[in-house]
Design an enzyme around this catalytic site. Structure first.
Site, PDB file in Angstrom:
ATOM      1  N   LYS A 112      64.169  33.672  77.792  1.00 36.21           N
ATOM      2  CA  LYS A 112      65.104  33.993  77.633  1.00 36.21           C
ATOM      3  C   LYS A 112      66.736  34.455  78.374  1.00 36.21           C
ATOM      4  O   LYS A 112      68.097  34.378  78.745  1.00 36.21           O
ATOM      5  CB  LYS A 112      65.162  35.396  76.966  1.00 36.21           C
ATOM      6  CG  LYS A 112      65.234  35.288  75.431  1.00 36.21           C
ATOM      7  CD  LYS A 112      64.846  36.887  74.666  1.00 36.21           C
ATOM      8  CE  LYS A 112      63.805  36.769  73.133  1.00 36.21           C
ATOM      9  NZ  LYS A 112      62.592  36.204  73.455  1.00 36.21           N
TER      10      LYS A 112
HETATM   11  C1  LIG Z   1      61.740  35.401  72.463  1.00 38.24           C
HETATM   12  C2  LIG Z   1      60.695  35.070  73.177  1.00 38.24           C
HETATM   13  C3  LIG Z   1      59.311  33.508  72.057  1.00 38.24           C
HETATM   14  C4  LIG Z   1      60.407  33.518  71.135  1.00 38.24           C
HETATM   15  O1  LIG Z   1      61.829  32.141  70.755  1.00 38.24           O
HETATM   16  P1  LIG Z   1      62.492  32.137  69.599  1.00 38.24           P
HETATM   17  O2  LIG Z   1      63.452  31.596  70.281  1.00 38.24           O
HETATM   18  O3  LIG Z   1      62.546  33.437  69.535  1.00 38.24           O
HETATM   19  O4  LIG Z   1      61.762  31.356  69.078  1.00 38.24           O
HETATM   20  C5  LIG Z   1      58.200  33.001  72.612  1.00 38.24           C
HETATM   21  N1  LIG Z   1      57.902  34.265  73.779  1.00 38.24           N
HETATM   22  C6  LIG Z   1      58.662  35.136  74.632  1.00 38.24           C
HETATM   23  C7  LIG Z   1      58.063  35.434  75.596  1.00 38.24           C
HETATM   24  C8  LIG Z   1      60.153  35.129  73.948  1.00 38.24           C
HETATM   25  O5  LIG Z   1      60.225  36.394  74.673  1.00 38.24           O
END
Ligand SMILES: *Cc1c(COP(=O)(O)O)cnc(C)c1O
Length: 464
Positions: A112
């Site tokens: 993120k």
């Molecule tokens: C948020 C997250 C995801 C999922 O991503 P999306 O874009 O919501 O599908 C996968 N792995 C981790 C570690 C995350 O923090």
């Protein structure tokens, strides 16, 4: 670039407008009116260049002309300079034709950061130009909160209030949020569940007087700017592995579908990704959709990969809008149906198209832990449970062994120490730059899940 809402009733906006709006005011999501295209030689030209340079070149196609590459470049360069690896998003080979894309080198150790480290400064830039101040309010079950806090800390144009469910995030996750010593950051531990936190945030946005008085905004994953920033590593990865001549397949651990949708956007922009695998845990709404053609909410299961314990994949609405025949009116109708009845059905054409573009597999707890153990035994590498979900699903659905397969490694193992310890008997260590996390001072307030109490808290502290 102009942006339109997937539900067709909100005004078209430019990039800066979409950035600040988050959700469209007809309840839809903003999408570009047309996809910018990269030719094969454009793609070849990305090869061997620094990540920040490629990021600027890709993103400028979405932010221009109001925010041209010249505005983006310094901001993007500064954002990725903080990362713990000079390649920013390095590849690591784990077997013949199989690669991990390491997306955990940002300040809070999940993918993120790759978007939010750019989106925070972009918010700040646009707000300063407009002479505005805004209040970010968000609920988090773990990774989003810390990534958002790191993205907006010390920004004068923003005050942020992040709600987390008290005692229901891991200690690493809580400390990553509560030890940030910035005056514009407020952590609130709600005596309740993540759903309580999210409901409070929704009700604050639903209270028009409060929303306008506080100038509330969100930086959650439905914000277009986040999807945009995530398309970059699909390009850098593909060129590193031989694109445009040879483009790899990708397997993506999926919750809200933002990351997998970013891969789809890269495809729309001209990158010929031969296979995209949606990897879910037991919370498998998208995999069930691929199997049955019905998009149906289910109960949320708590798993060892909690960041994808999500039952409605909000960004799926963007794909729906893309499928032939799903013009805005029809998207709005389907989404209303979802709200009223908890499900809607794709027609046969749309389902066939979706199946042509995505594969998917749901991975159970045992498979996830076994994969962490297997990778550790064979290579000494410690992977996080979300990465393992992606690997199990990618291997199960891999169509062509002559095409390289890339598994998105979306978090550092040290964020999920209990699950990793359960799998391999070893507690993963935090990277050195974060080794003192347990000694840092925490700062947060505890509030009941009561709208009045939370609103009063925010009113007192939001700068105006
Ligand atoms: C948020 C997250 C995801 C999922 O991503 P999306 O874009 O919501 O599908 C996968 N792995 C981790 C570690 C995350 O923090």
């Amino acid at each position: 670039m102009r942006y339109v809402s997937t539900r067709g009733k909100a005004p078209a906006l430019n990039f800066a407008g979409v950035l600040l709006a988050g959700l469209a005011d007809d309840g839809g999501l903003y999408v570009p009116k047309a996809w910018p295209r990269l030719s094969k030689s454009d793609i070849a030209g990305l090869s061997g260049r620094p990540y920040a340079e490629v990021a600027t070149e890709i993103m400028a196609r979405f932010t221009g002309p109001e925010l041209p590459a010249a505005d983006l470049a310094p901001l993007v360069t500064a954002a990725y300079r903080n990362f713990g690896h000079p390649a920013v998003a390095p590849l690591r080979q784990i077997d013949a034709g199989e690669w991990l894309l390491e997306l955990f080198h940002g300040p809070t150790l999940s993918f993120k950061d790759y978007a939010l480290q750019v989106v925070g400064p972009l918010f700040d830039l646009v707000l300063r130009r407009r002479g505005l101040h805004m209040t970010v309010v968000g609920a988090t079950s773990g990774d989003t909160g810390s990534a958002a806090i790191e993205a907006v800390r010390d920004r004068k144009s923003i005050t942020a209030f992040i709600l987390h469910p008290k005692g229901r995030v891991t200690e690493v996750q809580r400390r990553q949020m509560t030890t940030v010593p910035a005056k514009n950051i407020h952590n609130i531990a709600i005596e309740g569940t993540f759903d309580d936190c999210q409901a409070l945030v929704k009700r604050m946005f639903g209270d028009a007087a409060f929303r306008d008085r506080m100038r509330l905004t969100a930086v959650n994953s439905i914000n277009w700017a986040r999807v945009m920033a995530q398309t970059v590593y699909y390009f850098t990865t593909a060129v590193a592995l031989g694109a445009p001549a040879r483009v790899p397949a990708f397997a993506v651990p999926t919750g809200n579908f933002g990351d997998a949708f970013a891969g789809h956007v890269a495809r729309r922009m001209g990158l010929a990704i031969p296979q995209m695998v949606i990897a879910t845990n037991l919370n498998d709404i998208l995999v069930r959709l691929l199997k049955t053609g019905t998009y149906r909410k289910g109960p949320v299961h708590a798993t060892v990969s909690p960041s994808i314990d999500i039952q409605v994949s909000s960004n799926f609405e963007r794909l729906l809008y893309e499928l032939d025949g799903y013009h805005a009116e029809r998207v709005a109708k389907s989404m209303n149906e979802l709200e009223r009845k908890g499900s809607f059905k794709l027609d046969a054409d749309a389902l066939a198209q979706m199946r042509a573009q995505f594969d998917g597999a749901a991975v159970n707890e045992k498979q996830t832990l076994a994969c962490i153990k297997d990778v550790y035994k064979r290579s000494g590498l410690v992977i996080d449970p979300h990465t393992a979900v992606g690997m199990v699903a990618g291997r199960a659905r891999r169509k062509d062994p002559s095409v390289p397969m890339v598994y998105l490694s979306t978090a550092h193992a040290a964020k999920f120490p209990d699950a990793v310890k359960k799998a391999i008997g070893v507690t993963p260590e935090l990277p050195p730059r974060m080794a003192d996390l347990y000694e840092r001072t925490e700062r947060y307030d505890v509030l009941p899940p009561d709208l009045g109490a939370v609103q009063a808290y925010i009113s007192e502290r939001a700068a105006r």
